[in-house]
Write an enzyme that holds these catalytic residues in place. Structure first.
Site, PDB file in Angstrom:
ATOM      1  N   LYS A 122      32.210  70.675  96.826  1.00  0.00           N
ATOM      2  CA  LYS A 122      31.081  71.506  97.268  1.00  0.00           C
ATOM      3  C   LYS A 122      31.586  72.673  98.110  1.00  0.00           C
ATOM      4  CE  LYS A 122      28.588  70.660  95.305  1.00  0.00           C
ATOM      5  NZ  LYS A 122      28.185  69.762  94.258  1.00  0.00           N
ATOM      6  N   TRP A 138      28.430  84.717  81.062  1.00  0.00           N
ATOM      7  CA  TRP A 138      29.487  84.089  81.868  1.00  0.00           C
ATOM      8  C   TRP A 138      30.755  84.307  81.059  1.00  0.00           C
ATOM      9  CZ3 TRP A 138      33.140  80.251  81.189  1.00  0.00           C
ATOM     10  CH2 TRP A 138      33.743  79.779  82.342  1.00  0.00           C
ATOM     11  N   LYS A 150      26.025  77.282  85.806  1.00  0.00           N
ATOM     12  CA  LYS A 150      25.347  76.002  86.027  1.00  0.00           C
ATOM     13  C   LYS A 150      25.603  75.011  84.901  1.00  0.00           C
ATOM     14  CE  LYS A 150      22.485  73.398  88.269  1.00  0.00           C
ATOM     15  NZ  LYS A 150      23.165  72.732  89.380  1.00  0.00           N
ATOM     16  N   CYS A 196      26.605  81.229  79.172  1.00  0.00           N
ATOM     17  CA  CYS A 196      25.723  82.353  78.861  1.00  0.00           C
ATOM     18  C   CYS A 196      24.330  81.854  78.487  1.00  0.00           C
ATOM     19  CB  CYS A 196      26.278  83.138  77.686  1.00  0.00           C
ATOM     20  SG  CYS A 196      28.006  83.535  77.848  1.00  0.00           S
ATOM     21  N   ASN A 238      26.257  82.521  72.625  1.00  0.00           N
ATOM     22  CA  ASN A 238      26.723  81.608  73.659  1.00  0.00           C
ATOM     23  C   ASN A 238      27.673  80.639  72.974  1.00  0.00           C
ATOM     24  OD1 ASN A 238      27.050  79.809  75.772  1.00  0.00           O
ATOM     25  ND2 ASN A 238      25.077  78.800  75.452  1.00  0.00           N
ATOM     26  N   GLY A 239      28.871  80.469  73.528  1.00  0.00           N
ATOM     27  CA  GLY A 239      29.860  79.586  72.904  1.00  0.00           C
ATOM     28  C   GLY A 239      31.194  80.304  72.806  1.00  0.00           C
ATOM     29  N   GLU A 279      33.467  75.273  95.976  1.00  0.00           N
ATOM     30  CA  GLU A 279      32.608  76.024  95.063  1.00  0.00           C
ATOM     31  C   GLU A 279      31.909  77.191  95.724  1.00  0.00           C
ATOM     32  OE1 GLU A 279      30.394  73.542  91.793  1.00  0.00           O
ATOM     33  OE2 GLU A 279      30.205  72.573  93.721  1.00  0.00           O
ATOM     34  N   HIS A 321      50.868  59.299 101.916  1.00  0.00           N
ATOM     35  CA  HIS A 321      51.742  59.457 100.756  1.00  0.00           C
ATOM     36  C   HIS A 321      51.879  60.924 100.336  1.00  0.00           C
ATOM     37  CE1 HIS A 321      51.960  55.129 100.381  1.00  0.00           C
ATOM     38  NE2 HIS A 321      50.657  55.118 100.586  1.00  0.00           N
ATOM     39  N   GLU A 326      33.729  64.852  96.455  1.00  0.00           N
ATOM     40  CA  GLU A 326      32.535  65.678  96.262  1.00  0.00           C
ATOM     41  C   GLU A 326      32.366  66.669  97.430  1.00  0.00           C
ATOM     42  OE1 GLU A 326      30.710  66.477  93.972  1.00  0.00           O
ATOM     43  OE2 GLU A 326      28.872  67.217  94.852  1.00  0.00           O
ATOM     44  N   ARG A 381      22.708  80.468  84.523  1.00  0.00           N
ATOM     45  CA  ARG A 381      23.678  80.057  83.498  1.00  0.00           C
ATOM     46  C   ARG A 381      24.903  80.958  83.472  1.00  0.00           C
ATOM     47  NH1 ARG A 381      21.213  76.747  79.308  1.00  0.00           N
ATOM     48  NH2 ARG A 381      23.030  77.152  78.036  1.00  0.00           N
TER      49      ARG A 381
HETATM   50  C1  F6R Z   1      29.358  71.090  90.940  1.00  0.00           C
HETATM   51  C2  F6R Z   1      28.738  71.124  89.646  1.00  0.00           C
HETATM   52  C3  F6R Z   1      29.606  70.839  88.464  1.00  0.00           C
HETATM   53  C4  F6R Z   1      28.830  69.961  87.475  1.00  0.00           C
HETATM   54  C5  F6R Z   1      29.631  69.806  86.178  1.00  0.00           C
HETATM   55  C6  F6R Z   1      28.941  68.871  85.207  1.00  0.00           C
HETATM   56  O1  F6R Z   1      28.454  71.418  91.955  1.00  0.00           O
HETATM   57  O2  F6R Z   1      27.577  71.373  89.512  1.00  0.00           O
HETATM   58  O3  F6R Z   1      30.803  70.261  88.822  1.00  0.00           O
HETATM   59  O4  F6R Z   1      28.590  68.738  88.063  1.00  0.00           O
HETATM   60  O5  F6R Z   1      29.800  71.050  85.580  1.00  0.00           O
HETATM   61  O6  F6R Z   1      27.687  69.350  84.873  1.00  0.00           O
HETATM   62  P1  F6R Z   1      26.569  68.389  84.310  1.00  0.00           P
HETATM   63  O7  F6R Z   1      26.237  67.419  85.373  1.00  0.00           O
HETATM   64  O8  F6R Z   1      25.427  69.299  83.971  1.00  0.00           O
HETATM   65  O9  F6R Z   1      27.149  67.725  83.105  1.00  0.00           O
END
Ligand code: F6R
Length: 609
Positions: free
Chosen positions: A486, A74, A604, A2, A98-99, A489, A505, A482, A27
């Site tokens: 991606k 969020w 984010k 949030c 937030n929290g 997500e 395996h 990764e 956020r």
């Molecule tokens: C994926 C993504 C998340 C962040 C993760 C850690 O695209 O963005 O998996 O990498 O939440 O976030 P940070 O790097 O801000 O600690």
């Protein structure tokens, strides 16, 4: 997670609150709301869904107050509905939070026995209810705030309005980020500097446990023990606003993918020259005794960058490197020896688990060194670490991380090279070769971006499938993880990344014509063995997309598409292969029509556990 904003200014705060929420929408974006004090009454507007819904409501019903709070949510507790949207009110009190309040169930039960009624499913609603109750016994907010905070367990950044103290806005911070800011029109609180970019000229970061209030005339800050702090270190606001423009790209994610080549050059010119690598904020990297062990902790995409760096560090520095996801590290019993360095990686620097892992490491071994590799210089992670390397990636708005990831890889490659040279395990000649290849990254990445039409031609392959498998070996294995992350997500397709050697395996059972397989095969990392995996999946009917930097024309009949990569070395190969993987996720998501910059359920910056 949030985002919070609060303002007390010389004119109506509605526009500042709305703009602040817009800047922080990345956020959290499942509902939003504001509350102002209009004519000695709380005026609340809330809307479920994206911020544009709230903005539409505010066009019809304008708030006139000069003091107010706002929130973009969020969801943690309760669905994204109007009732669950913040601000939450009780009597004369309105709160944005937030929290997570971990003891909210107990508090709610207790308050219900005192006749308080709740309208939402949130943990937050107990805060205004508890505060209203406390104020009945002691009407002085300054006395009541510490009592309120002492009863809240968990994490919070709070903005609080009380109609009885309508000339001040109260705040508190524990475990979730919050800053104060000031500009020509007044004072602000915000979860993120971006929220007040454009209106504030200076900002002040709050430390853990601090609380206080802002008014038109200034700020008052108290520490956890209740002592008022007299000295405040205001910092100039960094230039943040310009980067929040899409610059003609359809999505922030696409813009950020295209920014990567020039970021590589920024990183190289800032940190490297023919003479070697220098990280100006971490002088001790030049002379501290080299570590006997390195621990790397991060989450999500940042964790994947750490996994790739493990291959580099172990090969060239020749020390054991332990990599863990922060949410596991902080709850296991990590055995940390002496002369061990902790490297944390984070785009935001506010990820709750990574921060707690850092704090655990520092508590257990205060003499060991900690280094944050992070995109946000002012973040909690940076402020709590012994050293900091800036990623130089610029503000990343797209929820799916792209440019921060490759910036992490580039910085980690330079770090590994620097330490390897210091330890004597990398010769001058080998250093020069890798340095040249790193310097060429901008050109090579621009070359890689030319694969867009090839990638676009592949998107129909992703209709009516039951999953996608990404395979790689060595430093390409984390890249497979990764690539899968991606795709998951932003396209909501199930995808898995596997070490190619592990395929036999178990995951091989999944393979059929409805499971596209993406194989990452740079010549640097066991090419022959990866190609054997290609034959194995092909023999079982899979449709294969091959990413490689060697000429593989012989295979063109066997695979759906070969995505050619510029030739990379041991460090640059994963950086170059990242771009087609990001573009694949982007194009498939576009084909499926999902919300690319704000995918469902994600936020984010993950500031709660
Ligand atoms: C994926 C993504 C998340 C962040 C993760 C850690 O695209 O963005 O998996 O990498 O939440 O976030 P940070 O790097 O801000 O600690």
């Amino acid at each position: 997670m949030c985002g919070i904003i609060g303002a007390i200014t010389s004119k109506s705060v509605q526009a500042d609150l709305l703009q602040g929420l817009k800047n922080m929408e990345y956020r959290g974006y499942d509902s939003a709301g504001i509350c102002t004090i209009d004519g000695m009454q709380l005026a609340v507007s809330k809307a479920a869904g994206k911020l544009v819904n709230l903005a539409g409501d505010l066009e019809k019903k304008e708030h006139t107050g000069v003091i107010g709070i706002g929130h973009t949510r969020w969801a943690t507790h309760g669905e994204p509905t109007v009732e669950n949207a913040h601000p939450h009110c009780s009597g004369n009190i309105a709160v944005v939070h937030n929290g997570i309040i971990e003891n909210h169930i107990g508090l709610r039960r207790k308050l219900e026995t005192h006749g308080m009624r709740f309208v939402s499913d949130t943990d937050t609603e107990v805060i205004p209810a508890l505060l209203s109750k406390l104020l009945k016994q002691e009407p002085d907010m300054e006395h009541v705030m510490p009592v309120l905070l002492s009863q809240l367990e968990g994490a919070y950044a709070l903005g609080i309005l009380n109609v009885e103290t309508s000339d001040v806005l109260w705040f508190a911070r524990k475990g979730s980020p919050l800053l104060l800011a000031r500009g020509s029109r007044g004072y602000y609180i915000a979860s993120d500097g971006l929220a007040v970019a454009g209106v504030a000229t200076e900002m002040l970061y709050l430390n853990e446990g601090e609380w206080g209030c802002i008014s038109q005339h200034g700020v008052r800050v108290f520490n956890q023990e209740g002592c008022e702090m007299s000295d405040h270190t205001w910092q100039r606001m960094p230039q943040l606003s310009a980067s929040t423009d899409k610059c003609g790209y359809e999505h922030f994610m696409l813009k950020e993918i295209h920014e990567q080549p020039s970021i590589m050059t920024d990183i190289m010119t800032t940190y490297a020259s023919k003479r070697g690598v220098q990280f100006p904020n971490v002088a001790w990297l030049n002379d501290a005794v080299l570590p006997e062990r390195i621990v790397m902790v991060a989450c999500g995409t940042s964790y994947h960058a750490a996994l790739t760096a493990r291959y580099w560090l172990e090969r060239y520095l020749q020390v054991p490197v332990e990599v863990d996801v922060a949410s596991e590290y902080r709850y296991r019993n990590p055995i940390i020896g002496s002369n061990t360095w902790l490297i944390t990686l984070s785009q935001s620097g506010e990820t709750a688990d990574t921060l707690e892992a850092l704090r655990l490491f520092k508590r257990r071994t205060p003499d060991n060194r900690t280094l944050a590799i992070c995109n946000v210089a002012s973040s909690s992670l940076v402020r709590e670490s012994d050293g900091f390397i800036a990623l130089k990636a610029g503000v990343e708005i797209g929820v799916a991380s792209t440019k921060a990831y490759t910036a992490q890889l580039a910085v980690l490659a330079l770090l590994a090279m620097k330490l390897a040279v210091r330890s004597g395990s990398m010769s001058e000649q080998v250093w020069q070769e890798h340095y040249q290849s790193m310097c060429h990254l901008e050109v090579d990445m621009n070359e890689t971006l030319k694969c867009v039409p090839d990638i676009q031609s592949l998107t129909p392959l992703f209709a009516n499938i039951h999953g996608v498998l990404f395979l790689g070996r060595g430093p390409s294995f984390p890249l497979a993880l990764e690539g899968a992350l991606k795709l998951k997500e932003i396209s909501y397709l199930h995808a898995e990344g596997y070490a190619a050697g592990e395929m036999k395996h178990g995951p091989i059972a999944l393979i059929d014509a409805q499971l596209p397989v993406v194989i990452i095969a740079p010549k640097q990392y066991h090419l022959d063995k990866v190609i054997s995996s290609l034959h194995e999946v092909k023999a079982r009917g899979a449709k294969v997309i091959l990413l490689t930097d060697v000429s593989m024309d012989d295979y063109s009949d066997e695979v759906e598409k070969i995505i050619p990569l510029p030739t990379g070395d041991y460090f640059t190969a994963p950086l170059l292969a990242s771009i087609p993987l990001q573009l694949l996720a982007y194009e498939v998501a576009k084909f499926k029509g999902t919300d690319i910059d704000q995918p469902r359920n994600l936020a984010k910056s993950v500031t709660v556990e």
